[in-house]
Each structure stands twice: as C-alpha cells, then as structure tokens.
Scaffold this active site. Sequence first.
Site, mmCIF file in Angstrom:
data_model
loop_
_atom_site.group_PDB
_atom_site.id
_atom_site.type_symbol
_atom_site.label_atom_id
_atom_site.label_comp_id
_atom_site.label_asym_id
_atom_site.label_seq_id
_atom_site.Cartn_x
_atom_site.Cartn_y
_atom_site.Cartn_z
ATOM 1 N N TRP A 77 9.025 4.458 -39.426
ATOM 2 C CA TRP A 77 10.410 5.026 -39.899
ATOM 3 C C TRP A 77 10.691 4.426 -40.990
ATOM 4 C CZ3 TRP A 77 14.544 1.870 -39.637
ATOM 5 C CH2 TRP A 77 14.361 0.791 -38.821
ATOM 6 N N TRP A 102 30.332 11.380 -37.948
ATOM 7 C CA TRP A 102 28.787 10.769 -37.939
ATOM 8 C C TRP A 102 28.934 9.570 -38.769
ATOM 9 C CZ3 TRP A 102 25.006 10.580 -34.641
ATOM 10 C CH2 TRP A 102 24.782 11.624 -33.755
ATOM 11 N N GLU A 133 30.888 15.954 -38.624
ATOM 12 C CA GLU A 133 29.950 15.269 -39.668
ATOM 13 C C GLU A 133 30.719 14.067 -40.322
ATOM 14 O OE1 GLU A 133 26.664 16.172 -39.611
ATOM 15 O OE2 GLU A 133 27.282 17.717 -38.187
HETATM 16 C C1 LIG Z 1 16.810 10.931 -42.116
HETATM 17 C C2 LIG Z 1 18.153 11.061 -42.732
HETATM 18 C C3 LIG Z 1 18.543 10.347 -43.669
HETATM 19 C C4 LIG Z 1 20.191 10.401 -44.277
HETATM 20 N N1 LIG Z 1 20.321 9.751 -45.356
HETATM 21 C C5 LIG Z 1 21.562 9.860 -45.758
HETATM 22 C C6 LIG Z 1 22.073 8.936 -47.019
HETATM 23 O O1 LIG Z 1 21.276 7.933 -47.351
HETATM 24 N N2 LIG Z 1 23.226 9.194 -47.194
HETATM 25 C C7 LIG Z 1 24.221 10.273 -46.784
HETATM 26 O O2 LIG Z 1 25.262 10.211 -47.005
HETATM 27 N N3 LIG Z 1 23.830 10.826 -45.516
HETATM 28 C C8 LIG Z 1 22.514 10.621 -45.102
HETATM 29 N N4 LIG Z 1 22.090 11.594 -43.945
HETATM 30 C C9 LIG Z 1 23.119 12.433 -43.571
HETATM 31 C C10 LIG Z 1 23.160 13.680 -43.964
HETATM 32 O O3 LIG Z 1 21.965 14.485 -44.090
HETATM 33 C C11 LIG Z 1 23.994 13.953 -45.514
HETATM 34 O O4 LIG Z 1 24.970 13.213 -45.358
HETATM 35 C C12 LIG Z 1 24.124 15.271 -45.730
HETATM 36 O O5 LIG Z 1 22.909 15.987 -45.844
HETATM 37 C C13 LIG Z 1 24.872 15.416 -47.186
HETATM 38 O O6 LIG Z 1 25.185 16.481 -47.614
HETATM 39 P P1 LIG Z 1 26.764 17.413 -47.955
HETATM 40 O O7 LIG Z 1 27.448 16.265 -48.277
HETATM 41 O O8 LIG Z 1 26.455 18.702 -48.199
HETATM 42 O O9 LIG Z 1 27.197 17.177 -46.321
HETATM 43 P P2 LIG Z 1 28.346 18.015 -45.400
HETATM 44 O O10 LIG Z 1 27.290 18.675 -44.333
HETATM 45 O O11 LIG Z 1 29.065 18.710 -46.160
HETATM 46 O O12 LIG Z 1 28.819 16.622 -44.743
HETATM 47 C C14 LIG Z 1 30.094 15.951 -45.096
HETATM 48 C C15 LIG Z 1 29.899 14.629 -45.126
HETATM 49 O O13 LIG Z 1 29.824 14.220 -43.927
HETATM 50 C C16 LIG Z 1 28.765 13.021 -43.773
HETATM 51 N N5 LIG Z 1 27.840 13.280 -43.022
HETATM 52 C C17 LIG Z 1 27.256 14.772 -42.876
HETATM 53 N N6 LIG Z 1 26.230 14.705 -42.028
HETATM 54 C C18 LIG Z 1 25.959 13.233 -41.777
HETATM 55 C C19 LIG Z 1 25.047 12.593 -40.815
HETATM 56 N N7 LIG Z 1 24.029 13.231 -40.215
HETATM 57 N N8 LIG Z 1 25.124 11.514 -40.759
HETATM 58 C C20 LIG Z 1 25.995 10.765 -41.448
HETATM 59 N N9 LIG Z 1 27.017 11.225 -42.283
HETATM 60 C C21 LIG Z 1 26.943 12.546 -42.347
HETATM 61 C C22 LIG Z 1 28.313 12.885 -45.020
HETATM 62 O O14 LIG Z 1 29.033 11.808 -45.771
HETATM 63 C C23 LIG Z 1 28.656 14.398 -45.755
HETATM 64 O O15 LIG Z 1 28.980 14.122 -47.193
HETATM 65 C C24 LIG Z 1 20.843 11.443 -43.775
HETATM 66 C C25 LIG Z 1 20.379 12.015 -42.519
HETATM 67 C C26 LIG Z 1 19.122 12.202 -42.049
HETATM 68 C C27 LIG Z 1 18.503 12.787 -40.947
#
Ligand SMILES: Cc1cc2nc3c(=O)[nH]c(=O)nc-3n(C[C@H](O)[C@H](O)[C@H](O)COP(=O)(O)OP(=O)(O)OC[C@H]3O[C@@H](n4cnc5c(N)ncnc54)[C@H](O)[C@@H]3O)c2cc1C
Length: 476
Positions: free
Chosen positions: A365, A283, A280
């Site tokens: 979108w 990503w 992640e």
């Molecule tokens: C439509 C859509 C919009 C999104 N908009 C954002 C946004 O504006 N800002 C944002 O930080 N993330 C975004 N994401 C990615 C992801 O949903 C969030 O990073 C994640 O939900 C954050 O929760 P967490 O910190 O608990 O993630 P965790 O699951 O703990 O992951 C750790 C870190 O990895 C990164 N990460 C995780 N998943 C993704 C992913 N799919 N893409 C890119 N980085 C990722 C984030 O920095 C996250 O904090 C988006 C995803 C989708 C599908």
Amino acid sequence: MRSLVWFRADLRCADHTALHAASRVSTRGVVALFTICPDQWREHDWSDVRVDLLRRTLIDTSRSLWKRRIPLLIETVDRFADVPARLLEVMRRHECEALYMNAEYEINERRRDDAATTTVRGAGFAVHTCTDQVVLAPGAVQTGKGDFYSVFTPFRKSWIARVESGGVPAPLPAPKKQDDPGIAPDEVPERIAGFEADPPAAAHWPAGEREASKRLDRFIEHAIADYKDRRDRPAVDGTSTLSPYLAIGAISPRRCLHAAWRANGESLSGDGGAATWISELVWREFYRHVLVGFPRVCMHRAFRPETEAVGWREADEDFEAWCAGRTGFPIVDAAMRQLHETGWMHNRLRMIVSMFLTKDLLIDWRRGERHFMRHLVDGDLASNNGGWQWSASTGTDAAPYFRIFNPFSQSRRFDPDGAFIRRYVPELASLDAKAIHDPSALAPPERSTLDYPAPIVDHAKGRARAIKAFERIRTA
Ligand SMILES: Cc1cc2nc3c(=O)[nH]c(=O)nc-3n(C[C@H](O)[C@H](O)[C@H](O)COP(=O)(O)OP(=O)(O)OC[C@H]3O[C@@H](n4cnc5c(N)ncnc54)[C@H](O)[C@@H]3O)c2cc1C
C-alpha cells in the site's frame, strides 16, 4: 503590540482562527508570513498540481490580506529545520512580539512547530497555537478508558455529541482593515524550485478563497440533498470537490460543517444527504485524530503492526501498468487516468484502485500511497494514509482482508452505462454498456480490434492469493 501570523495550510482570511485572534489584540497591527520549503515538500511527495494551486492561492491570499493592510511576507528555506531561526529573524526585523499559528498534525510539522515555539519563546516572545484545521482538536474526544479512538463509528458518535453540546461553531469574520504598517507585501514567486509551474491539471482548479466558497454554496444549494444517492457515481457531479481547498485551507472545516448543519435542519445527525456529507467531514477529522494518537502511521508504518509481515509482491511491471492506467480493468484504468489528467479522483474510485493494487496485485500500500501523493491536488497525509490503510486491511477500521472488491462488479454497479469509462478510456468508447466493463469477455475478433490490454491479473486468482497472504500472517 504587533503580531506575526504564520500562514501554512490555512490560506484564507475568513474564519482563520489565528488571524482572528491576533487581529483582536495587536494594537500595532498584524504582519503575515508564509514559508516556502521546496526540499521538504518534495520529501513529503507534494505534487506539482498541489504546489501550483498553493502558489496561486497565495497570490489571492496576499491580495485579500493587503486589502486589510496586512502585508504577507514570503520566506524560502529548503527545509523545516531552517524555519525557526528565520521566523525569529522576521519577528525581530518587523518588531513583532507575538507569534500566532494554527496547529498542524503531521509528525514533521509538529516537530517544526515545537522547535519554532522553543526558539521564539526562548527569545522572550509569546507563541499562541490555535485549533483551526479541525473542528475538534485531536484527542478532544476519547474512549471511556481515556484512549484515542481507533474505530470510526464510536468516534463519530462522541464527536457529534461533543460538538452539539458546545454548539456548532459559527465561522469567524475576516479581520477589519488595519492602519498601514509601513511594510510592503512580498511578491509571490512565479515558480517554486523543483515543481512544474502551470501543470496541465491546474486548469481544473481555479485558486482562491472565493472559488472555495462558491463551490461550497453551489454544493449546498444543488447537490447536498441528493449526496447520499449520487456520491458513489463517478460520472455524476455528486460530490463537493472541496478536498483540494480544504487541503490548503482555502476554506475552513467549520464553514463546511456549519453550512451542512443548516442544510440538515440544524442537526448533525440523520440519514439524508446532508447528514451523510457531515459524516464525511467527520472521517476527515477522524484521520487527523489517528495521526496524533498513533503517530507511527506518519512514518510509513502500518496501524496494525502484524500486517507488516504481509508478503507484498515487488511486481514492478504490474505497478507500472496500474500507474499508467493500462491494467486491462476499464474502471481501474479510467480512474488512474482521471488522477493524471485532473489531479483528483472520485472517492469510490480511490477505494476501487487502492483495493485492486493491494489485493488483486498484492502490492504494498505504501507504493500506492506515495503515487497518490505525487499526483493528487488534494494530497493530505492523514486522509490518504487512512484511505490506503483501509483498503489494504492494515489500518484502523480497515476493510476485512477477505472482503475484496470485484472491479468488474464495482464498475457495473457504480458506472452502469459506462459513461465514466468512456470519458477517460476513449479506446473503449464504442463498446456498449455491457461490454465496456470487461472487454476481455468479447469474442476474439472484436477484442483484437481494440487498442486495449488484456487484464494483467485474473481477479479470482489475485483474490485467493491475497487472502492466503493475510491468512499466513494470522497463523504465524
Ligand atoms: C485510497 C484513498 C486515498 C485518499 N486520499 C485522500 C487525500 O489525499 N486527500 C483527501 O482530502 N482525501 C483523500 N481521500 C478521501 C476522499 O476520497 C476524498 O476526500 C474525496 O474524494 C474528495 O472529494 P470531495 O471533496 O468531492 O468529497 P466530498 O464527498 O464532497 O466530501 C467532503 C469532504 O469530506 C472529506 N472526506 C470525504 N471522504 C473522506 C474520506 N473517506 N476520508 C477522509 N476525508 C473525507 C474531504 O475533506 C472532502 O472534501 C482518500 C480516500 C481513499 C480511499
């Protein structure tokens, strides 16, 4: 020699590449600067809750810098275009001979930084730009042909190989206390023009570097091992919730990677919880790399140019229902209400609601992307754009246009007992675990007692309409 360190999306003292580099060489110490740009931030659709978290984090950063006798100066200019002249003025006022900053990758930020570099160098001062927001600078890994990757899996493989070959970087220490420079730190303003101070969602996001570290430590200790199994369950605290802190830089990606690498037995690969979490983080790196390799995505354009021809519907009423969490699809509505109440949405739900908007409702979108930016505490152009274009089948590595989530099946699969729906859609709380996913299937007398709308679209028909819209551009 005295240096100016220009803070932006890197509000912390520890593992701050530019601050660390400047502190090591500046014999007359370091001065820190943050520029507040309210008009530009509004134009970039920054949300109230994000700006509020940033403002509170600035207070924390300023205190922490001042413990080291580094004063944080704060300058307000409306737009990025006004920044270079103000920077130079600050440098002259405080006799700084070098400017240090960490690179940013969005197109307007890059233009601002290029202009600042030209102005400052033009005045005879040095400028140093460091890599900090990502572990590897965009473009550091490329395809065999020397191009930017546009597919995640090969990017991830090359990225991991490259990081492993150089060794996973250990976080840098915060700078030591310097001699008092005789410059007082500025007060952090109590509110920022055009943004709500203390929005209700702010209560979910304590500010500061220490809070971010605590979240990381807690996640590594208690949740990373089960991340793979629990990360898709919105009712469970299975993810790190670090995204708001990464977005403003209260924690560095290196620190996160290093902790996960250790939790994964000093490896970046595998298929357990820690390795899945590392993916992640990759990503996040990938979408920054896409921003630089394909800057059109910063300018509201589709990564796949042919998809500009999709006949998106205007459908304002449907869009409003989606925004308000009144679509009649409980999992979609619960997710949208989570966004408005907390400023954050679980990743699985971001995928569900973005696919619902772009496929079931066939709405552009870009409207959803903007609504997210205006409400997310972790709003981040690269990841938000990447996520939206993935769901809309217009982006890199996008979901194939014919593979469309069924919101009811997603709901049964990822919120099986309806606990998440019950939390955010209280009008459905009395329904059992079967009925809660689709109250429209209830018998009419029972359904009519609920203050809950009927579905605004028939999923099968919406799906067929979306597939047709995409097939039309393929044949054209
Ligand atoms: C439509 C859509 C919009 C999104 N908009 C954002 C946004 O504006 N800002 C944002 O930080 N993330 C975004 N994401 C990615 C992801 O949903 C969030 O990073 C994640 O939900 C954050 O929760 P967490 O910190 O608990 O993630 P965790 O699951 O703990 O992951 C750790 C870190 O990895 C990164 N990460 C995780 N998943 C993704 C992913 N799919 N893409 C890119 N980085 C990722 C984030 O920095 C996250 O904090 C988006 C995803 C989708 C599908």
